[in-house]
Design a protein around this motif. Sequence first.
Motif, PDB file in Angstrom:
ATOM      1  N   THR A 194       0.837  -1.195   0.000  1.00 26.19           N
ATOM      2  CA  THR A 194       0.000   0.000   0.000  1.00 26.19           C
ATOM      3  C   THR A 194       0.870   1.243   0.000  1.00 26.19           C
ATOM      4  O   THR A 194       1.718   1.421   0.882  1.00 26.19           O
ATOM      5  N   TRP A 195       0.637   2.120  -0.974  1.00 26.83           N
ATOM      6  CA  TRP A 195       1.307   3.405  -1.007  1.00 26.83           C
ATOM      7  C   TRP A 195       0.470   4.410  -0.230  1.00 26.83           C
ATOM      8  O   TRP A 195      -0.700   4.625  -0.532  1.00 26.83           O
ATOM      9  N   THR A 196       1.054   5.034   0.764  1.00 26.13           N
ATOM     10  CA  THR A 196       0.421   6.125   1.495  1.00 26.13           C
ATOM     11  C   THR A 196       1.201   7.409   1.225  1.00 26.13           C
ATOM     12  O   THR A 196       2.351   7.370   0.745  1.00 26.13           O
ATOM     13  N   LEU A 197       0.576   8.531   1.537  1.00 21.29           N
ATOM     14  CA  LEU A 197       1.243   9.813   1.283  1.00 21.29           C
ATOM     15  C   LEU A 197       2.516   9.943   2.116  1.00 21.29           C
ATOM     16  O   LEU A 197       3.528  10.481   1.638  1.00 21.29           O
ATOM     17  N   SER A 198       2.497   9.456   3.343  1.00 23.71           N
ATOM     18  CA  SER A 198       3.701   9.554   4.174  1.00 23.71           C
ATOM     19  C   SER A 198       4.829   8.685   3.616  1.00 23.71           C
ATOM     20  O   SER A 198       6.010   9.077   3.657  1.00 23.71           O
ATOM     21  N   ARG A 199       4.483   7.512   3.068  1.00 21.54           N
ATOM     22  CA  ARG A 199       5.528   6.669   2.470  1.00 21.54           C
ATOM     23  C   ARG A 199       6.095   7.311   1.213  1.00 21.54           C
ATOM     24  O   ARG A 199       7.306   7.253   0.974  1.00 21.54           O
ATOM     25  N   ILE A 200       5.241   7.895   0.388  1.00 18.74           N
ATOM     26  CA  ILE A 200       5.737   8.562  -0.820  1.00 18.74           C
ATOM     27  C   ILE A 200       6.595   9.759  -0.441  1.00 18.74           C
ATOM     28  O   ILE A 200       7.619  10.041  -1.079  1.00 18.74           O
ATOM     29  N   LYS A 201       6.203  10.467   0.617  1.00 18.29           N
ATOM     30  CA  LYS A 201       7.016  11.581   1.117  1.00 18.29           C
ATOM     31  C   LYS A 201       8.398  11.090   1.526  1.00 18.29           C
ATOM     32  O   LYS A 201       9.429  11.718   1.200  1.00 18.29           O
ATOM     33  N   THR A 202       8.447   9.951   2.233  1.00 20.24           N
ATOM     34  CA  THR A 202       9.736   9.382   2.629  1.00 20.24           C
ATOM     35  C   THR A 202      10.548   8.958   1.407  1.00 20.24           C
ATOM     36  O   THR A 202      11.775   9.165   1.353  1.00 20.24           O
ATOM     37  N   LEU A 203       9.886   8.363   0.410  1.00 20.34           N
ATOM     38  CA  LEU A 203      10.588   7.932  -0.796  1.00 20.34           C
ATOM     39  C   LEU A 203      11.183   9.123  -1.542  1.00 20.34           C
ATOM     40  O   LEU A 203      12.316   9.043  -2.046  1.00 20.34           O
ATOM     41  N   ILE A 204      10.444  10.229  -1.607  1.00 19.37           N
ATOM     42  CA  ILE A 204      10.970  11.429  -2.277  1.00 19.37           C
ATOM     43  C   ILE A 204      12.205  11.936  -1.541  1.00 19.37           C
ATOM     44  O   ILE A 204      13.204  12.344  -2.162  1.00 19.37           O
ATOM     45  N   GLY A 205      12.163  11.904  -0.213  1.00 20.55           N
ATOM     46  CA  GLY A 205      13.340  12.343   0.551  1.00 20.55           C
ATOM     47  C   GLY A 205      14.540  11.438   0.327  1.00 20.55           C
ATOM     48  O   GLY A 205      15.679  11.914   0.201  1.00 20.55           O
TER      49      GLY A 205
END
Length: 351
Positions: free
Chosen positions: A97-108
């Motif tokens: 599951t992709w969540t906004l917090s995980r995508i935020k971490t991935l971008i960082g």
Amino acid sequence: MRKGGGLADERRAFRERLRMEAAERFVQGDENAVIAHDLRVSVRSVQRWRKAWSQGGPRDLTSKGPASLPMLNDELFVVLEQELLQGPTAHGWPDQTWTLSRIKTLIGRRFHKSYTVQGVAALLKRHGWSCQVPARRAVERNETAVAGWVKDLATGGRTVAALDAWLVFEDEAGFSMTPPTARTWSRRGHTPVVRVRGRSRRRLSVAALACCKPGGRSRLIYRPCPDARPDGRKSFSWKDYRDLIQTAHQQLGGPIVLVWDNLNTHLTAGIRRYIAERDWLTVYQLPPYAPDLNPVEGIWPVLRRTTTANRAFADPQDLITAIRRGLRQLQYRHNVLDGCLTGTGLAPTPP
């Protein structure tokens, strides 16, 4: 404005066209309220546009470009999209599951840029992403075998389309006296109560055929499982499937290409003999773990959400009557049948 936010290019161009239309109405002397009503914008926006127009003319109403440049441009978002398509498990998360917090971490991690959760949501929406309910696929599913099966069916489907044949999908489902629970309205803080039968676990089995043909309306043919059997069997026998196929052939009045799963009853010697003796009948077996290729699988949830949801059945006959009524209504809802068929990607094409 928040960094990385703002309007997309298409939306910005649309707003500029609205301002130009408003400028033409200013020249004509129309009132702000009338312009706001016709353009479907707020009166405050029209007042602000009129003030800018009176000071600098239409030139002051043209777009000045985005308020700020996003931290991830289109080229970098393509890289991010490739990372997202690999799935969360490829980046160390335990589920898919992709969540906004995980995508935020991935971008960082990937780009060393700091986004807020709201900024990630705006970034994804701007590039055509949305939060959706995922479809389920079995781990044992062989995608190569499924692709080969779809290719074979497409070839056979074009052949039978030229022969004016029907493409028929078959599936069966069970319905119990305890109905599925759907949503209902109630006062906040007071959980609604749905009364159902608690003792009876009687089930009803139904087999259905979704029939389609190039240039014709889709059809739905169904048959409940007979109640009284000398042998005490509670499910469909191969003779029941034989009678259902024979009924479909009489109603459709043409050759049939039948698609069904690998149920053991579908593979018995009796049904194989019956198929071999009919030149108007061609059968395709669905690949294992591929229910998404069967449009009848989409009909059962519709029936459970509408006909049987939140209902207390008085007796087994009441359940049978409700199921028959729901299926009879679906027979006239060709758009639902067409939608289930389109979702599989196996709709027949004219020759």
